[in-house]
Write an enzyme that holds these catalytic residues in place. Structure first.
Site, PDB file in Angstrom:
ATOM      1  N   ARG A  42     -45.455 -24.960   8.418  1.00 30.34           N
ATOM      2  CA  ARG A  42     -45.329 -23.806   9.354  1.00 30.34           C
ATOM      3  C   ARG A  42     -45.728 -23.435  10.414  1.00 30.34           C
ATOM      4  O   ARG A  42     -47.088 -23.351  10.186  1.00 30.34           O
ATOM      5  CB  ARG A  42     -44.966 -22.572   8.121  1.00 30.34           C
ATOM      6  N   SER A 111     -33.187 -20.657   3.284  1.00 30.63           N
ATOM      7  CA  SER A 111     -33.687 -19.329   2.853  1.00 30.63           C
ATOM      8  C   SER A 111     -32.348 -18.550   2.538  1.00 30.63           C
ATOM      9  O   SER A 111     -31.290 -18.438   3.323  1.00 30.63           O
ATOM     10  CB  SER A 111     -34.354 -18.515   3.842  1.00 30.63           C
ATOM     11  N   LYS A 140     -44.315 -11.765   6.707  1.00 26.62           N
ATOM     12  CA  LYS A 140     -43.134 -11.890   7.264  1.00 26.62           C
ATOM     13  C   LYS A 140     -42.808 -10.324   7.578  1.00 26.62           C
ATOM     14  O   LYS A 140     -42.275  -9.843   6.745  1.00 26.62           O
ATOM     15  CB  LYS A 140     -42.039 -12.481   6.705  1.00 26.62           C
TER      16      LYS A 140
END
Length: 213
Positions: A42, A111, A140
């Protein structure tokens, strides 16, 4: 490479926030040696070129240990450097479109936060779902909470493997027992720790307990 639910037991998502003097390659290797079963690269800040170079290195590392390796969000890079697959969010790209770009043999994770999103992702060709945030998380800012009841309902509604993500730590992982998930995805619970290998080993052992409970 297809997705086996055993591979999803301890899904480690990289984050360079805690690199310091270390390299991402070394940190990922430590996570694998500790027991991580799946790696997602990521990167939010790197240029496309730097991301591509790094992705190639981490891919070789994962291949050495025969661990699935996917790229977060960036379908083009996943295609270009032949990753095992990609993980996309709801707003990134439909699973069906990703499948068209990457082909039938790649792993596609999506997701999801609701049963509707989960069912749709499965219909469109997702191989597994990442559901969360199941606990409050700092990684997040826009992550919504997914209650345990919703997590259970998603696991019952789909036939593909489901992993939980978001704020999972050694202190709360066992609360997910009985939900139907086959593993957990973590970032800081491994990569923010001073001893990455030990952190991964402890989480691996707890994840095994949790899925068997």
């Amino acid at each position: 490479m297809k997705c086996d639910k055993k591979d999803l037991l301890l899904y480690a998502v990289t984050d360079r926030s805690w690199l310091g003097e270390d390299t991402l390659y070394h940190q990922v290797e430590e996570a694998i040696l500790g027991g991580a079963t799946f790696i997602q690269l990521r990167e939010k800040e790197l240029s496309q070129e730097a991301f591509l170079e790094e992705a190639k290195e981490i891919k070789e590392l994962c291949r050495k240990y025969q661990i699935p390796f996917v790229i977060n969000d960036n379908v083009e890079i996943a295609r270009e450097m032949d990753a095992d697959g990609v993980h996309v969010g709801q707003s990134d790209m439909e699973a069906g479109n990703v499948r068209e770009v990457l082909g039938p043999d790649k792993i596609i994770g999506v997701s999801a936060q609701t049963v509707e999103q989960a069912v749709l992702a499965e219909q469109r060709g997702a191989d597994y779902l990442g559901v969360g945030a199941v606990f409050p998380t700092g990684s997040k800012a826009d992550a919504e909470d997914v209650p345990l009841e919703t997590l259970k309902a998603i696991c019952q509604a789909v036939s593909i493997p489901v992993i939980a993500i978001g704020g999972i730590s050694t202190g709360n992982i066992l609360k997910l027992a009985g939900s139907g998930i086959c593993g957990i995805a973590v970032i800081s619970a491994i990569f923010a720790k001073p001893d990455i290998r030990a952190a991964a080993a402890e989480l691996r052992s707890l994840a095994e307990k949790m899925v068997q409970a």
